[in-house]
Design an enzyme around this catalytic site. Structure first.
Site, PDB file in Angstrom:
ATOM      1  N   GLU A 194       4.690  -0.551   2.387  1.00  0.00           N
ATOM      2  CA  GLU A 194       4.776  -0.311   0.609  1.00  0.00           C
ATOM      3  C   GLU A 194       4.440  -1.922  -0.005  1.00  0.00           C
ATOM      4  OE1 GLU A 194       8.132   2.913  -1.195  1.00  0.00           O
ATOM      5  OE2 GLU A 194       8.304   0.906  -1.114  1.00  0.00           O
ATOM      6  N   GLU A 222       0.985  -1.407   0.329  1.00  0.00           N
ATOM      7  CA  GLU A 222      -0.078  -0.068   0.107  1.00  0.00           C
ATOM      8  C   GLU A 222       0.717   1.465   0.509  1.00  0.00           C
ATOM      9  OE1 GLU A 222       0.838   2.065   2.624  1.00  0.00           O
ATOM     10  OE2 GLU A 222       1.972  -0.553   3.289  1.00  0.00           O
TER      11      GLU A 222
END
Length: 348
Positions: free
Chosen positions: A317, A174
């Site tokens: 991430e 994300e």
């Protein structure tokens, strides 16, 4: 709505028959029983997921989602919101954390915009934008229930497409400035604890601002009153589009019997949402690493997950999930290629 409901209904427990067969093979290998620890646990879990004694996990993907958050205006993050837009295209270029690690482990990265606060088309990013960021949850619901379900269904759609193309292990990632705030809110609601217990510095908030961040979360929960037994309601009240997307990936992987590797704290929140929607999803999750955020321990306790790595990572991430791919592959290679005591007489 129909895709979401069909997916949730199609999630079933792991195959105990195949898990037992995998354990029998592991116990017969030329080593002390249980001596490979978590590597053995991974192989047993994968056998139960795939319903096979032997399986492949050679085509790997990280599916990452990005979204901005209306609660940013409450001063809960130190960085400018524009970083979401600037950083997310780097996921597929291979030049950020998850991009570089994914390139090293030979995993493909898919980047999906669910709610970045921009009208620009971003290079290498798939545009499934619901709208330009959630609403400020300190003033009302972050999104509508319909938007929450749509974000979940985008995660399901993307995952189903990847699986149809042969991807057999998927990690989630994300990007979204201040998304530790909705994540801490989700954990606080599901764990029934005060926000201060699960609120940290995120991407670098000064410690003297953590109490303010927790107070904003507390205010948001008291205002919106999310139902802790309804994952969709929690998402709509205090969640984020990218968190919903990751939860959708987990639901789809469970429905399609594919292992899903979760990353750090934000993905724990997504995992809790998926678990609240259907508890069986937990059986398909592999926890990659332990996040440094305060809410990590409580999240993992609820999910009963034991991460394989403790690397002091807090990047997010999907970087931890990508890093874990090689260990999972190593576990499978060892499982397949070690000899059994019947094949090698080590007593001679």
């Amino acid at each position: 709505m129909q895709l979401f409901e069909r997916t949730v209904e199609n999630i079933h427990p792991l195959s105990k028959l195949h898990m037992n067969a995998a354990k029998e093979r592991l116990d017969s290998l030329i080593k002390p029983v249980g001596s490979l620890g978590k590597l053995e646990d991974i192989c047993i879990q994968l056998s139960g997921i795939f319903e096979k004694k032997y399986f492949d996990i050679d085509k790997k993907a990280i599916i990452a989602f990005a979204g901005d958050h209306g609660v940013y205006e409450e001063g809960v993050a130190p960085d400018p919101q524009v970083i979401t837009k600037l950083q997310f295209p780097n996921f597929t270029k291979g030049i950020c954390g998850v991009g570089a690690i994914s390139k090293f482990v030979n995993a493909d990265v898919f980047a999906i915009d669910l709610g970045i606060n921009t009208d620009e088309k971003l290079e290498g990013v798939l545009d499934y934008k619901i709208r330009k960021g959630t609403s400020n949850m300190a003033k009302g619901p972050a999104m509508t229930r319909e938007e929450a379900i749509r974000a979940l269904e985008v995660g399901i759609e993307i995952t189903n497409d990847c699986i149809s193309k042969g991807y057999n292990i998927i990690g989630i990632g994300e990007m979204g400035i201040c998304n530790t705030t909705p994540s801490s809110a989700i954990v606080s609601v599901i764990a029934e604890c005060d926000p201060i217990e699960v609120t940290g510095i995120g991407a670098g908030l000064k410690k003297d601002r953590v109490a303010h961040k927790a107070e904003i979360i507390r205010k948001s929960i008291n205002l919106n009153r999310p139902n802790r037994l309804d994952g969709v309601d929690i998402l709509s009240k205090v969640g984020g589009f990218e968190i919903a997307g990751m939860a959708g990936v987990i639901l789809a992987c469970a429905a399609k019997r594919i292992p899903v590797v979760i990353d750090g704290f934000i993905s724990y929140a997504a995992a809790l949402i998926a678990y609240t929607i259907n508890p069986t999803t937990k059986e398909y999750m592999i926890a990659s690493h332990t996040s440094a955020e305060p809410g990590a321990k409580k999240s993992l306790e609820i999910l009963d997950l034991n991460p394989m790595l403790n690397m002091d990572m807090r990047l997010g991430e999907g970087s931890g999930a990508a890093l874990a791919f090689n260990i999972i592959e190593a576990a499978n290679f060892t499982y397949k290629n070690m000899s059994t005591t019947d094949e090698v007489d080590i007593g001679k």
